[in-house]
Design a protein around this motif. Sequence first.
Motif, PDB file in Angstrom:
ATOM      1  N   GLU A 125     -19.924   3.816  -8.303  1.00 55.96           N
ATOM      2  CA  GLU A 125     -19.924   4.602  -7.065  1.00 55.96           C
ATOM      3  C   GLU A 125     -21.076   5.604  -7.059  1.00 55.96           C
ATOM      4  O   GLU A 125     -21.753   5.793  -6.034  1.00 55.96           O
ATOM      5  CB  GLU A 125     -18.593   5.336  -6.915  1.00 55.96           C
ATOM      6  CG  GLU A 125     -17.430   4.431  -6.544  1.00 55.96           C
ATOM      7  CD  GLU A 125     -16.141   5.201  -6.359  1.00 55.96           C
ATOM      8  OE1 GLU A 125     -16.120   6.422  -6.671  1.00 55.96           O
ATOM      9  OE2 GLU A 125     -15.150   4.607  -5.895  1.00 55.96           O
ATOM     10  N   ARG A 126     -21.292   6.261  -8.207  1.00 59.78           N
ATOM     11  CA  ARG A 126     -22.406   7.221  -8.302  1.00 59.78           C
ATOM     12  C   ARG A 126     -23.744   6.523  -8.101  1.00 59.78           C
ATOM     13  O   ARG A 126     -24.626   7.040  -7.415  1.00 59.78           O
ATOM     14  CB  ARG A 126     -22.381   7.921  -9.667  1.00 59.78           C
ATOM     15  CG  ARG A 126     -21.378   9.038  -9.776  1.00 59.78           C
ATOM     16  CD  ARG A 126     -21.617   9.881 -11.011  1.00 59.78           C
ATOM     17  NE  ARG A 126     -21.198   9.209 -12.241  1.00 59.78           N
ATOM     18  CZ  ARG A 126     -21.994   8.628 -13.103  1.00 59.78           C
ATOM     19  NH1 ARG A 126     -23.302   8.587 -12.878  1.00 59.78           N
ATOM     20  NH2 ARG A 126     -21.530   8.061 -14.209  1.00 59.78           N
ATOM     21  N   ARG A 150     -24.398   3.792  -6.447  1.00 61.67           N
ATOM     22  CA  ARG A 150     -24.566   3.413  -5.036  1.00 61.67           C
ATOM     23  C   ARG A 150     -25.037   4.599  -4.194  1.00 61.67           C
ATOM     24  O   ARG A 150     -25.764   4.436  -3.217  1.00 61.67           O
ATOM     25  CB  ARG A 150     -23.244   2.884  -4.488  1.00 61.67           C
ATOM     26  CG  ARG A 150     -22.918   1.467  -4.944  1.00 61.67           C
ATOM     27  CD  ARG A 150     -21.536   1.060  -4.507  1.00 61.67           C
ATOM     28  NE  ARG A 150     -21.279  -0.361  -4.775  1.00 61.67           N
ATOM     29  CZ  ARG A 150     -20.093  -0.875  -5.017  1.00 61.67           C
ATOM     30  NH1 ARG A 150     -19.021  -0.089  -5.011  1.00 61.67           N
ATOM     31  NH2 ARG A 150     -19.946  -2.155  -5.241  1.00 61.67           N
ATOM     32  N   LYS A 151     -24.608   5.795  -4.593  1.00 57.17           N
ATOM     33  CA  LYS A 151     -24.981   7.005  -3.847  1.00 57.17           C
ATOM     34  C   LYS A 151     -26.281   7.625  -4.362  1.00 57.17           C
ATOM     35  O   LYS A 151     -26.734   8.637  -3.834  1.00 57.17           O
ATOM     36  CB  LYS A 151     -23.850   8.039  -3.954  1.00 57.17           C
ATOM     37  CG  LYS A 151     -22.548   7.582  -3.297  1.00 57.17           C
ATOM     38  CD  LYS A 151     -21.435   8.590  -3.548  1.00 57.17           C
ATOM     39  CE  LYS A 151     -20.117   8.115  -2.948  1.00 57.17           C
ATOM     40  NZ  LYS A 151     -19.001   9.059  -3.248  1.00 57.17           N
ATOM     41  N   GLY A 152     -26.844   7.048  -5.419  1.00 57.83           N
ATOM     42  CA  GLY A 152     -28.078   7.590  -5.990  1.00 57.83           C
ATOM     43  C   GLY A 152     -27.865   8.834  -6.823  1.00 57.83           C
ATOM     44  O   GLY A 152     -28.812   9.580  -7.095  1.00 57.83           O
ATOM     45  N   ALA A 153     -26.627   9.072  -7.249  1.00 53.32           N
ATOM     46  CA  ALA A 153     -26.307  10.267  -8.041  1.00 53.32           C
ATOM     47  C   ALA A 153     -26.235   9.876  -9.513  1.00 53.32           C
ATOM     48  O   ALA A 153     -25.168   9.523 -10.031  1.00 53.32           O
ATOM     49  CB  ALA A 153     -24.983  10.878  -7.581  1.00 53.32           C
TER      50      ALA A 153
END
Length: 281
Positions: A106-107, A109-112
Amino acid sequence: MLKISKVLNNNVVVLDDHGQESIVMGRGLGFQKRPGDSIDSAMIEKTFSSSEPLVSDRLTELLNDIPIEVITTTERIIAVAREHLKGKLHDSIYISLTDHCNFAIERFRKGALIHNVLLWEIKRLYPDEFSVGLKALDLIEKYIYFRLPEDEAGFIALHFVNAQLNGDMQGVYQITKIIQEILNLIKYQLNIDFNDESLDQQRLITHLKFFVQRMLAGDQSEIINSPLDEAIHAQYPEANYCVGKVAKYISERYHYMINNEERMFLTLHIGRIYEKSPKKQ
C-alpha cells in the motif's frame, strides 16, 4: 463434508471441526456462502490452524481486510523461509508478515517509501534471513506486480528473525543495534576486520543474539565459576581483555552484569576469531 462456521470474505472462511476452528483460504471460497454451508475441499489453497487462540483470532481479523493475492504470496514467502532457515518459526509470522507485506505494498502504491536505517547491519548479521527477504521481493513482483526496494528485504528479514526468537519487532531492532555495538567494540579493541563468511563469526553472532535477548529480558542467571574459566582466559588473553571491555560497556550503558559463564563463552568465540583474523597495520 466441510461445514462453514464463519464467512470472513469471498476468499476466506472459518471451519469448525468438533470445536477446533481452522481458517481456510481459496479464491471464491466464501462467495455467496453462509455459516452451515458446505465447501468444496478442492477449492482450498491454504489451511491455517493454531493452538494459540490469540494468534488465530488476530489472523481472522487480519484476513478479513487483506486481498487474497497478498495472503497467498505471503504464504509462499513463509514456505521459502521454512525451507531455508534453520530456526523454527513461531505461528505469529503469519500475522506479522501478512500485515507488513500488505502495508508495504500500500505504501509503495502511494509512493511513501521508508528507508531502512539498519539495512547494512541486517545484511551482515542475518544473511540467511536477508536472502529470504530478497526472495520475498521476487515473489511479490511475480504475483503482485510490484518490485519493492531492497530496504523492504531488510524489514522482511527482521520479521523472520523475530519469528525465530519469538520476541517483538521493537525488541529485534534493539537486539540488532546492540549486537552491532558489541561487534564494533570487539573490532576496535582487537584491531581486526571481520570476515562475514567465517563460520566462527556466525557462531559469535548467533551467541550474541541470544545473549542480548536474555539481557533485555533481565535474565540474570546465577554466577557459577567453571574450572574451564581460567584455562580459556589463559589460552585467549587478548580476547579475555576484550571481553572485559565489552562487559564494562554493557554494565555502564545497559546496567547488566555479564556473569563468568557468559564471559567464558564470549572469550572462546572471540578468541577463535582473533587467532584467524589478519591484524590491521
